[in-house]
Design a protein around this motif. Sequence first.
Motif, PDB file in Angstrom:
ATOM      1  N   GLU A   1      38.902  33.766  46.768  1.00  0.00           N
ATOM      2  CA  GLU A   1      39.995  33.462  46.319  1.00  0.00           C
ATOM      3  C   GLU A   1      40.268  34.039  45.341  1.00  0.00           C
ATOM      4  OE1 GLU A   1      39.397  29.709  49.016  1.00  0.00           O
ATOM      5  OE2 GLU A   1      38.194  30.004  47.154  1.00  0.00           O
ATOM      6  N   LEU A   2      40.061  33.790  43.887  1.00  0.00           N
ATOM      7  CA  LEU A   2      40.894  34.541  42.569  1.00  0.00           C
ATOM      8  C   LEU A   2      41.058  35.622  42.539  1.00  0.00           C
ATOM      9  CD1 LEU A   2      42.424  32.987  40.066  1.00  0.00           C
ATOM     10  CD2 LEU A   2      40.105  32.632  39.355  1.00  0.00           C
ATOM     11  N   HIS A   3      39.995  36.494  42.802  1.00  0.00           N
ATOM     12  CA  HIS A   3      40.350  38.000  43.141  1.00  0.00           C
ATOM     13  C   HIS A   3      41.004  37.993  43.456  1.00  0.00           C
ATOM     14  CE1 HIS A   3      38.840  41.973  42.498  1.00  0.00           C
ATOM     15  NE2 HIS A   3      39.028  42.153  42.879  1.00  0.00           N
ATOM     16  N   ARG A   4      41.515  37.805  44.558  1.00  0.00           N
ATOM     17  CA  ARG A   4      42.840  37.944  45.693  1.00  0.00           C
ATOM     18  C   ARG A   4      44.096  37.542  44.390  1.00  0.00           C
ATOM     19  NH1 ARG A   4      41.152  35.240  50.130  1.00  0.00           N
ATOM     20  NH2 ARG A   4      40.481  36.656  50.972  1.00  0.00           N
ATOM     21  N   GLN A   5      43.886  36.482  43.810  1.00  0.00           N
ATOM     22  CA  GLN A   5      45.361  35.899  42.932  1.00  0.00           C
ATOM     23  C   GLN A   5      45.941  37.010  42.207  1.00  0.00           C
ATOM     24  OE1 GLN A   5      46.200  32.191  42.808  1.00  0.00           O
ATOM     25  NE2 GLN A   5      45.755  31.723  44.694  1.00  0.00           N
ATOM     26  N   VAL A   6      44.441  37.095  41.711  1.00  0.00           N
ATOM     27  CA  VAL A   6      44.768  37.997  39.748  1.00  0.00           C
ATOM     28  C   VAL A   6      44.913  38.977  39.907  1.00  0.00           C
ATOM     29  CG1 VAL A   6      43.413  38.580  38.263  1.00  0.00           C
ATOM     30  CG2 VAL A   6      42.944  36.413  38.517  1.00  0.00           C
ATOM     31  N   GLU A   7      44.305  39.768  40.957  1.00  0.00           N
ATOM     32  CA  GLU A   7      45.390  40.817  41.380  1.00  0.00           C
ATOM     33  C   GLU A   7      46.315  41.134  41.786  1.00  0.00           C
ATOM     34  OE1 GLU A   7      42.271  43.299  44.383  1.00  0.00           O
ATOM     35  OE2 GLU A   7      41.839  44.630  42.031  1.00  0.00           O
TER      36      GLU A   7
ATOM     37  N   LEU B   1      49.103  39.251  40.628  1.00  0.00           N
ATOM     38  CA  LEU B   1      49.613  38.993  39.471  1.00  0.00           C
ATOM     39  C   LEU B   1      49.456  40.446  39.109  1.00  0.00           C
ATOM     40  CD1 LEU B   1      48.854  35.464  38.065  1.00  0.00           C
ATOM     41  CD2 LEU B   1      50.384  36.109  38.945  1.00  0.00           C
ATOM     42  N   ALA B   2      48.494  40.926  39.285  1.00  0.00           N
ATOM     43  CA  ALA B   2      48.416  42.005  38.116  1.00  0.00           C
ATOM     44  C   ALA B   2      49.127  43.008  38.657  1.00  0.00           C
ATOM     45  CB  ALA B   2      47.131  43.214  38.129  1.00  0.00           C
TER      46      ALA B   2
ATOM     47  N   GLN C   1      52.283  42.607  40.318  1.00  0.00           N
ATOM     48  CA  GLN C   1      53.023  42.177  39.663  1.00  0.00           C
ATOM     49  C   GLN C   1      53.690  42.739  38.655  1.00  0.00           C
ATOM     50  OE1 GLN C   1      53.164  38.694  40.126  1.00  0.00           O
ATOM     51  NE2 GLN C   1      52.702  38.251  42.459  1.00  0.00           N
ATOM     52  N   ASN C   2      52.917  43.480  38.140  1.00  0.00           N
ATOM     53  CA  ASN C   2      53.274  44.750  36.637  1.00  0.00           C
ATOM     54  C   ASN C   2      53.442  46.146  36.205  1.00  0.00           C
ATOM     55  OD1 ASN C   2      52.882  41.698  34.819  1.00  0.00           O
ATOM     56  ND2 ASN C   2      50.946  42.320  35.482  1.00  0.00           N
ATOM     57  N   ALA C   3      54.238  46.712  36.112  1.00  0.00           N
ATOM     58  CA  ALA C   3      54.146  47.846  35.552  1.00  0.00           C
ATOM     59  C   ALA C   3      53.393  48.131  35.308  1.00  0.00           C
ATOM     60  CB  ALA C   3      55.975  48.459  36.017  1.00  0.00           C
ATOM     61  N   SER C   4      52.771  49.490  35.112  1.00  0.00           N
ATOM     62  CA  SER C   4      52.117  49.238  34.070  1.00  0.00           C
ATOM     63  C   SER C   4      51.865  50.657  33.232  1.00  0.00           C
ATOM     64  CB  SER C   4      50.016  49.202  34.093  1.00  0.00           C
ATOM     65  OG  SER C   4      49.508  49.850  34.516  1.00  0.00           O
TER      66      SER C   4
ATOM     67  N   TYR D   1      49.593  44.565  26.368  1.00  0.00           N
ATOM     68  CA  TYR D   1      50.304  42.421  26.802  1.00  0.00           C
ATOM     69  C   TYR D   1      50.327  42.726  25.472  1.00  0.00           C
ATOM     70  CZ  TYR D   1      54.171  40.746  27.753  1.00  0.00           C
ATOM     71  OH  TYR D   1      55.877  39.916  27.999  1.00  0.00           O
TER      72      TYR D   1
ATOM     73  N   TRP E   1      37.981  41.304  35.818  1.00  0.00           N
ATOM     74  CA  TRP E   1      39.929  41.234  35.896  1.00  0.00           C
ATOM     75  C   TRP E   1      40.255  41.585  34.614  1.00  0.00           C
ATOM     76  CZ3 TRP E   1      38.178  35.524  38.079  1.00  0.00           C
ATOM     77  CH2 TRP E   1      37.559  35.881  39.442  1.00  0.00           C
TER      78      TRP E   1
ATOM     79  N   LEU F   1      41.537  44.970  34.356  1.00  0.00           N
ATOM     80  CA  LEU F   1      42.586  45.630  35.894  1.00  0.00           C
ATOM     81  C   LEU F   1      43.677  46.605  34.998  1.00  0.00           C
ATOM     82  CD1 LEU F   1      43.018  42.476  38.139  1.00  0.00           C
ATOM     83  CD2 LEU F   1      41.754  44.477  38.807  1.00  0.00           C
TER      84      LEU F   1
ATOM     85  N   GLY G   1      46.397  46.913  36.010  1.00  0.00           N
ATOM     86  CA  GLY G   1      48.242  45.451  35.535  1.00  0.00           C
ATOM     87  C   GLY G   1      48.431  44.337  34.553  1.00  0.00           C
ATOM     88  N   PHE G   2      47.229  44.371  33.787  1.00  0.00           N
ATOM     89  CA  PHE G   2      46.883  43.448  32.295  1.00  0.00           C
ATOM     90  C   PHE G   2      46.528  44.484  31.760  1.00  0.00           C
ATOM     91  CE2 PHE G   2      45.283  40.477  35.633  1.00  0.00           C
ATOM     92  CZ  PHE G   2      46.202  39.601  36.082  1.00  0.00           C
TER      93      PHE G   2
ATOM     94  N   ALA H   1      46.784  47.862  30.730  1.00  0.00           N
ATOM     95  CA  ALA H   1      47.943  48.691  30.573  1.00  0.00           C
ATOM     96  C   ALA H   1      49.302  48.010  30.235  1.00  0.00           C
ATOM     97  CB  ALA H   1      47.217  50.021  31.357  1.00  0.00           C
ATOM     98  N   LEU H   2      49.572  47.543  29.531  1.00  0.00           N
ATOM     99  CA  LEU H   2      50.735  46.276  29.631  1.00  0.00           C
ATOM    100  C   LEU H   2      51.286  46.618  28.056  1.00  0.00           C
ATOM    101  CD1 LEU H   2      50.940  43.037  31.562  1.00  0.00           C
ATOM    102  CD2 LEU H   2      51.300  45.112  32.765  1.00  0.00           C
TER     103      LEU H   2
ATOM    104  N   PRO I   1      53.606  45.493  24.424  1.00  0.00           N
ATOM    105  CA  PRO I   1      54.056  44.555  25.000  1.00  0.00           C
ATOM    106  C   PRO I   1      55.583  44.310  25.038  1.00  0.00           C
ATOM    107  CG  PRO I   1      52.940  44.926  22.368  1.00  0.00           C
ATOM    108  CD  PRO I   1      53.007  46.266  24.423  1.00  0.00           C
TER     109      PRO I   1
ATOM    110  N   SER J   1      58.879  44.150  34.653  1.00  0.00           N
ATOM    111  CA  SER J   1      58.505  45.093  35.078  1.00  0.00           C
ATOM    112  C   SER J   1      56.814  43.943  34.224  1.00  0.00           C
ATOM    113  CB  SER J   1      58.642  46.181  33.851  1.00  0.00           C
ATOM    114  OG  SER J   1      57.813  46.298  32.607  1.00  0.00           O
TER     115      SER J   1
END
Lengths: 455, 455, 506, 506
Positions: free
Chosen positions: A50-56, A58-59, A61-64, A273, C89, C92, C94-95, C97-98, C100, C106
Motif C-alpha cells: 500500500e505504501l509503495h503505491r502511495q510513495v510512488e 508522491l514521487a 508528482q515531482n518533475a525530476s 532535493y 523508495w 526513486l 522522483g525524489f 533526482a530533484l 533543490p 514541480s
Amino acid sequence: MSYLLNTAEEQQAMLAYLGVPSVEELFVAVPPEVRLRRPLHLPPALTELELHRQVEELAQQNASAAQYPCFLGGGAYDHFIPAVVDAIASRSEYYTAYTPYQAEASQGTLQVIFEYQTLMCQLTGLGVANASLYEAGSGVAEAVLMALGVTGRQDGEVLVAETVHPEYRRVLGTYLANLPCSLRVLPAPEGFLDPDDLQAALSDRTAAVVVQSPNFFGHLEEVADLAAAVHRVGGVCIAVFDPISLGLLRRPGDCGVDIAVAEGQGLGIPLGYGGPYLGILACRDEPAYLRRLPGRLVGQTTDRHGQRCWVLTLQTREQHIRREKATSNICTNQGLMALRASVYLTALGPQGLRETAELCLRKAHYAARRLADVAGAELRFRRPFFKEFTLRWPGPTDALPQQLRQRGFLAALPLGRWFPSLADCFSLAVTEKRTRAEIDALADALAHCRPPSRP
Amino acid sequence: MSYLLNTAEEQQAMLAYLGVPSVEELFVAVPPEVRLRRPLHLPPALTELELHRQVEELAQQNASAAQYPCFLGGGAYDHFIPAVVDAIASRSEYYTAYTPYQAEASQGTLQVIFEYQTLMCQLTGLGVANASLYEAGSGVAEAVLMALGVTGRQDGEVLVAETVHPEYRRVLGTYLANLPCSLRVLPAPEGFLDPDDLQAALSDRTAAVVVQSPNFFGHLEEVADLAAAVHRVGGVCIAVFDPISLGLLRRPGDCGVDIAVAEGQGLGIPLGYGGPYLGILACRDEPAYLRRLPGRLVGQTTDRHGQRCWVLTLQTREQHIRREKATSNICTNQGLMALRASVYLTALGPQGLRETAELCLRKAHYAARRLADVAGAELRFRRPFFKEFTLRWPGPTDALPQQLRQRGFLAALPLGRWFPSLADCFSLAVTEKRTRAEIDALADALAHCRPPSRP
Amino acid sequence: AATELIFELSQPGRRCHRLPACDVPPESPEPDLPERYRAAAPPPLPEVGEVDLVRHYVNLSTRNMSIDTHFYPLGSCTMKYNPKRHERWAALSGFAALHPYQDEESVQGILRLLYELQEFLGEISGLPAVSLQPAAGAQGELTALLIAAAYFRDQGQTHRRKVLIPDSAHGTNPASATLAGFETVTVKSTPQGLVDLTDLRSKLGPDVAVFMITNPNTLGLFERQIRTITDWLHEAGALVYLDGANMNAILGITRPGDFGADMQHYNVHKTFTGPHGGGGPGSGPVAVRDFLAPYLPVPVVVREGERYRLDYHRPKSIGKMHTFYGNVGILLRGYCYIRTLGPDGLKQVSEQAVLNANYLRARVAQVLEVPHPGPCMHEFVASARKLLREKKVRAMDLAKRLLDFGIHAPTVYFPLVVPEALMIEPTETESKATLDAFADTLARIVQEDPDFLRAAPHTTPISRPDEVQAVKQPILRWQPSGASSSSPPAPAAPAAETPQVVPAAS
Amino acid sequence: AATELIFELSQPGRRCHRLPACDVPPESPEPDLPERYRAAAPPPLPEVGEVDLVRHYVNLSTRNMSIDTHFYPLGSCTMKYNPKRHERWAALSGFAALHPYQDEESVQGILRLLYELQEFLGEISGLPAVSLQPAAGAQGELTALLIAAAYFRDQGQTHRRKVLIPDSAHGTNPASATLAGFETVTVKSTPQGLVDLTDLRSKLGPDVAVFMITNPNTLGLFERQIRTITDWLHEAGALVYLDGANMNAILGITRPGDFGADMQHYNVHKTFTGPHGGGGPGSGPVAVRDFLAPYLPVPVVVREGERYRLDYHRPKSIGKMHTFYGNVGILLRGYCYIRTLGPDGLKQVSEQAVLNANYLRARVAQVLEVPHPGPCMHEFVASARKLLREKKVRAMDLAKRLLDFGIHAPTVYFPLVVPEALMIEPTETESKATLDAFADTLARIVQEDPDFLRAAPHTTPISRPDEVQAVKQPILRWQPSGASSSSPPAPAAPAAETPQVVPAAS
C-alpha cells in the motif's frame, strides 16, 4: 507490526520473567497526568504494498532531473553518478553501522574515512581534512569558528565576499548571531571580489575572510591574491571551492588558502532535493588548526599485534569529552556521503576528474555563447567562469523556470531573491552530462520564453 | 578500455617476461587464413554516461507494468516483490560467485540452495527438490525424461492435457522430437481435463501424464483423481502448479503427484520480459526418482571438524561425470533466482502466502464478475479458477491488448494463437497488487473497446 | 589485502571511469580558461581499475559490524532495524533526482511529504511547530537554543545567559549551548539517577534561559518529577528543551509538549530508523510551541489549499541552519516509517522497546550491578565496578570480549555519572532469543580469565589499537613517501586519561 | 549463528511481510473456491521477522568467495569482473517490469535491443543466424544438436546418428548429444592436447552427423589444424559444432564461421560477463549458418523498417526451448557489454585475456608441470602429478590451500585427459599484481608440509566436508524432527572414485 520481533507468547514469557502482569506496568515512572490517553492523530498503518503505491505517487508528482535535462546550479549540480558508487554505498555493512567507536568492529568505516581524509587532502592540497561535516553552509560557519580561535580574534571581524553563496552567508550569520564577532559582507558589483576592495576592508581586527571560487555566479576569484592580502593582516583565508573544478583549477592549498570548504554533493551524491549532502573541510597541517578542527578525525595506529589499523582520534577536541569547551557540538559526520565521495573520486582518478572538469568548462562556455545569442539575453558579467554563468534577461525572471520546464528543462535560477539589483538575471549551470543537443534545445526554448512586449 | 586492468607498462613487463615482442605472437596457433583481418562490424565503444543515455532511451520505448496496471498472465504474473528480496539478491557475494564446487569457499550459496530445496519440499509436500532448473517449460520436459526412466517406458507414450500451457507443451515436443517415445495431447474442450477422458487414454504404454493446476485457463484440475488413475496403469503423474496458489490449495504431494513442476517467477522474480525465471522441480523421495533427478543437488554433511556443512552431492547423475550416460545435460541451476524465491517465501511465511493467495483469489473473482458484466463479454468456462480466467468477447481479440493499453492497462491475452477454437477469447490474471479501482477501471476500458458493428 | 589502502593499489595510467568525447565546438577565439587559474596537473588521486575499486570497498565493508549482520545494542544510539523498503523508495528518481532550486510547482510531491512529516512530528511531540532543517541531533539542539536566544532577545530578556544541563546529559548539550552563546551550568543527579531537584532549585534564577533535559534520561530513566521541573522552569520565565535522543521509549505514551517541554529535537536516524551510515547522515528536526514558531529557520513548508510551498517570509526567523532544507533523504525514510507503523504501531514500538530493555536488564542484573532502580525505559546502564575492584576487569574489557561472540559492544563509560558504565539499548526489533544470547554470553564472559579478557577481542581483524600512539603521533592521511607522517604532534589537550569509547548523542 | 538454517530461526506467529486488507466485496452467492481444493493449512514455511531474514542472508553471503571479493581463476568459467552499471540498467523498470505477452508495439525498445544483439552475435561468430533463446550453454548445445537433427531429417539423412566428441570436451557435449537422440563417439587427443587427426579420420563416415569441437579447447589450446578438421567434416557431409565456452580468447581475432564451424553457442554469462549468480542464470544463444536458420527455435526477433517483431512463422523450426524468449535479463547485460567495449575493445579483451594467461602460465611453470606446449590461449592446465608422486600432495590439496590465501581455487581434475589437472583462467580483468600474487602463493604452497596441505584449508569457515557421507546418507532437505533424514540411501551409481570437483561447461 512489521518490524517488531517478539510474538505474543514471547512477550508473555518476558513479562513472566519480570513478574509483571503487563507492559503497562513498566511505564509506572511516567506520571499519569502526562500520559497520552488517546491514539496519536496519525494516518493508519500501511503495508509495504500500500505504501509503495502511495510513495510512488508522491514521487511522480515531482518533475525530476531524471526526466528533464537539468541546468540548475547554485550549489547543487547534476553530475553523473557512476553505478559503482551506488553499488558500494548500498553495502549494508556500511549504511547500517554507526559511529566507529569500537575500532575492532569498525575497521571498514574507519579505513574508509581515513581514505576520505587523504583524498580530501590530495584534492585540496592541504594537509588535514576532517571526517566530513553536514554540508557546505554549516561547513563555512564551522570554518569561521575555527578561524576565530586560531587568530584569537574572537570579537574581531569576519569578512565575507558577496559572491559567496547567499545561503552559506545566511547560515554563517545564524551561527554567529549570539557571538561577539561581527560579520561584514564585501560588495562585489562586478561578480567577483576585487582584491583592492578586500585590501581596503582588512584590518588587524580581521579574523577571517570567506571567499568562494568558482563563486556563486560561477566566476573565478583571484584566490592567491586574496589569501596573500588576508595573511598580511594576520587573518585566516577561508575559500569555498567546487571539488569538480579542481580537475582543472589550482588547488586551494596551492593558492595559500588556510581552510578550504566545499559542498561535496557533486562527488557522486544524488541531488536529493538538497540533502543529505557532504561538507568538506580541509585546513593547514598546523597544531593551531588541528586543535580547533571540528568534527571527527580518524588516525592510523597499530594494534596489539602490530598490525596497521585505524581509530577515531584526537577526541579531546570533541563534545563528548570536552563538553562545553569542545571545538564544536558536532558528534556525527556524513559517513555514507564521505564513502560516496571516496568511491566517486577513486572511480574518476586524476584523469577522469580532469576530463569531467574540462567537459563542464567547455560545455558551459558553449552554452553561454549559445544562450547569449538568444535575442534579448546577454552575459551579465565579463569574468572567467567554470561551469556556471549569469544571464541578463529583458524582463522579470520569476516565471522563467516554470516556462522552461514546460518546454522540457529544469533551468534558470532567478537571482532577484538574493540580489535585488539582479532581478533581471538568472544563472545556469552546465555539467558533463549535458549534450550539445540539449544546450541547443534550451536556447530554442529560451527564445520562446521571451516576454512579448519588451524590445 | 573500461574493464582491462593492465597498463601499457605492465603489458610490456609481461611480454618481456615471456620473451615475446608483442601480444600478436601469442596467437601463432591461429592459422593466418582464419584470422579476422578487419575490425568487427559493431557499433563503437561507449562510455558509461553515453550508454546510460541510450539504454534509458531503449527502456523508455517500452510500456512497463510499473506504469500500467498489469492483468496479463499465461505463466508470468505481476506479483509484488518485497524490497528485502532485491536487497538480498543484490549482495554481490551471491551474484558474482559461480557454481559452488569448492565447498569451503561457497557455504553461502550451498546453504541457500539447501534451504531452497527444503522450501520447495515444504511448498509441494514432496520429499526431494533439486537446486532449480531454467524455467517451467524445459522443467516439464526434464520431468518427462525422468518419468521415461522411472517407468522404463522409454518408447512409451506421454500424455499431456491440452490445458497445460501450450508453450510448455511445445518445449516438451521439441525435447522429445528425436526420442523413441510418443507424445499425445488430451483435448479439454471444457477447459479442464476430464478424468474420464484421461482414463480412456491411459494404457500400459503410458509413461507419464502431464497436467497443470491451476491450468493455462486458470482452472483447477481434479489432480488427486487424475494422479490415482495414472498410478493404476503404472505411469508417473507430473503436475505443473502455481507456487502462489499453494497458500490456499492442496499441495501436489498431498494429491498423489509424483513429480511437481512450476514456474517460480511469481516468487519474487521480476517479469523481465520472460526471463531469467526459475524452474521448480520436486519429486517423490524414492531411489528410482532420485537417481534420475536432473540438475544439481546440495546435501548436508560434516566437515573434518565435525561441523555441519553443505556440498554439491550425488554428482554421479550429472554430465560432468557420467557424460553421455548422465540423467540430463544440465550443468547449472538458476542460483540467483532460487535465492530470490527463498527470500520471498521466507518473507511471506505461511500466513503471508495464504493471504497473498486469498487476495489473488478474491480479486480475480471480483474481476471476473465485473468484466463478465461488460456488455458482450462472458465467462467462457464454468470451472473453479484461482487467479486467472477466460472471457469470450464478441469479436476478434487481436487488437484488444493495444486498445486496452491505450486506455492505460496491460491486459488481455488473446487465446486464438494457441487455440483456434478460442479465437474470440482472451484470458486475464489478477494478482494481489491489483486494486478494486483498477479492476473497475479495466471494466470501463473494456466496455469502450467493444467493436461497434457487432451485436 | 583488505587492509591495503586504496592509494597503495594505484598504478599510474590505470583507469576506471571514462568520459565521453566533447560534443561542443572548441573554444574560440580565446581560451575559456585563462592560464593563471589552471593547475599544472590534476590532483594526485589514486589510479585503479573498476575491479580493484569494487573488491577494495566490498572487502572493507565486511570489516564492520552492522545492524544487518549483528546485534548492535549501542546505548543511546537506537540501533534498530533499517527497513529495506526505505532504501528502495529513497532511490526513486522522483525524489533522488530533484534539484533543490526547482520551481515549487514541480516538487509538489516532496513538499507534501515534508509538510505531512512536519505535522506528524508536531503531533508526536505535542509541539506543533516544526522545522525539518537541522542535519543531525546536535544541530537540532543548536537550532533550538538559537531559537531560545532569539525569543529572549525579542522579549528584551538578554540577561538570560545561562543554560542548565544535568550532569548525565550528552556532551552535545553543553557544546551546543556554548556555540549558541550561552553559559552552561551543570545540575546534579540524585543517586537514583534523576535530576536533583534541590540542586536545580538552587540554580534557578532570572538569568536562566533554558533547561536542557533528556527524558527518558541517559540512564534510561523517566524523570518522575518532570511536571514539577517544567513548572519551576516556566515559573522562572525560562524555557525547557527536551533532548529527543530517547524518544523511542515514549512514542504514543507521553508527549514532551504535554509534560512541559517547549522545544525538542528528534533524531530521525534513531527513532524513525534512518540508517546510521557509519556516522551519518542523520537528521535532527526541531519541534516547538506555537509562540516559538516565528523563530524557526526558513523555509517552513506550508500548505495553501491543495498546494504546498516553501515559506521564506518569516521576519523573526533565526535564519538558516542548512543551505537547503535539511537531510531530505533521511526525512523521507522517517516519513515512510511513521506511515508504516501508524499510531498503534508507534506505541507498540515503545512498548516493545521498553519490554525488551527491562527483560534484558533483569537478565543482566544477574551478572552485573545495575545501579539504578527499575523499571527502566528503552535502555539501561550496568556497571562493571565490582569486576574492576575484584578482578581488574573493566567495562571496556567486557565490551571488547562481546565482539568475539558476534555482538556489538554496548556504549561504555557513558553516562559519566556511572563508573565503569555499560549502556545497553536493545531496541524493539530484536527478539527474546537474541536478548537471551546476549545475557548468556555476558554471564559466560564475566567468568573468564581476567588476562584473557584484558586481551580481548581475540577473533576480530584487529585487537586493541594503540590509541595513545594515534594521539601522540597523529597520522591523519596516507602519504606516498612511506610510513611516517609529516603531521605535527598533537595538540596539548589532555588525552591519555580520557575514556576511549563514548556515545553519540546525535 | 550464520550456519543456522532459516528454519531453525522460525518462531510460530512471527511475521515479516504483511498484506493489505482485501478491497473487493466478499464472494457471493457461493464461495469462490470449493472446499475440496483447499488445503487445511498453508505450507509449513519458516516464520521469521525481517531483521532475522536480512541478517541470515547477509551473513550467509559472506561465506562465499566471489569475483567482487576475491581472485577467482576457475578454469573454463571465465570469471571476469561483472560491471555494476549492468545491474543498474537491468533493474530499470522499462526492462524489469515487462510482461512477455505484451503487444509488440509496447515493447519496441527491448525488441530492438534483442534484435541488435542477434546481429552482434552473428557478426562476432561469423554465423549470421542467431537464436537468443537457450537459457544456458548446455541448452545451447542441445538446441544446436536438435537443429542438426532437424536439418538432416529435412535432408532425408536420418542415418546420420553419430556425434563425434573429443575426449577433452566438457561433459555437457556427450550429454547433450544423447539427449538430442544421437550416439556419441569419442575422438582421442594427441599428446600435444589437440584432436588426433588419425583417430578422427578413422571415425568419420556417412553416419556422422556432427563433430562437436571446443576451440580453443579445454586445455586452452587453439586447434592449429582447425581448417583441415572442418574441411574433412564438411566433405563427409557432417556439420561442425563449436562449443563456445572459450570465446573469450578469440573475439575479433578469428571467427568460428571463418574457421569452418556451422553452429556454435555462446555463454553470455562468461564471454559477455553476465553475473554467474552462484550457478545461474546463464544464457546460451546459438549462432548458425544461413542454411540452418530455418530450424532455429521460434520466435526470432525480426526488423521491418523501423519496427521490430517476434517472428513465429518459421515452419521448419525445431519449436521452442524456453517458454518465452530466453534469459532476457542476462542478454541485456551482454548487449551492454558489447556496446561498452566496441570492436576494438572486444579484441583487446581477448588479447589481454591471452596475455594474462600466458604470463601466469610462464610463472606457474616455474612451480608445476604444464604438460602442453605454449603459447596458450586464455587459460592453461597445469598438473600436480609430480607432487602426487613425490609427496602424495594432490591437485585438490593445492586448490584447498589457495583458499587460505584469499584466492579461489582453479578448476581441478578437468580436463580428464590431464592427471591431477589444475585448470587456470585468469581473465583479462585481473592485474599483473594479482597474477604475481597467485604465482608467489603457489610457489610458497608447494614447499609446505604435505600433511598440512592435505588438511587445508585452515582458515575457511569449514574444511574438507565429508562428501562420501553426503552421498551414502543423503540429506537433501531440513526436517523438523531433528538430525537424521528419512531420505533413502543413494542410488547405486559409482561414487567414491569420482573426482570431487569438476568444471561447468556452461
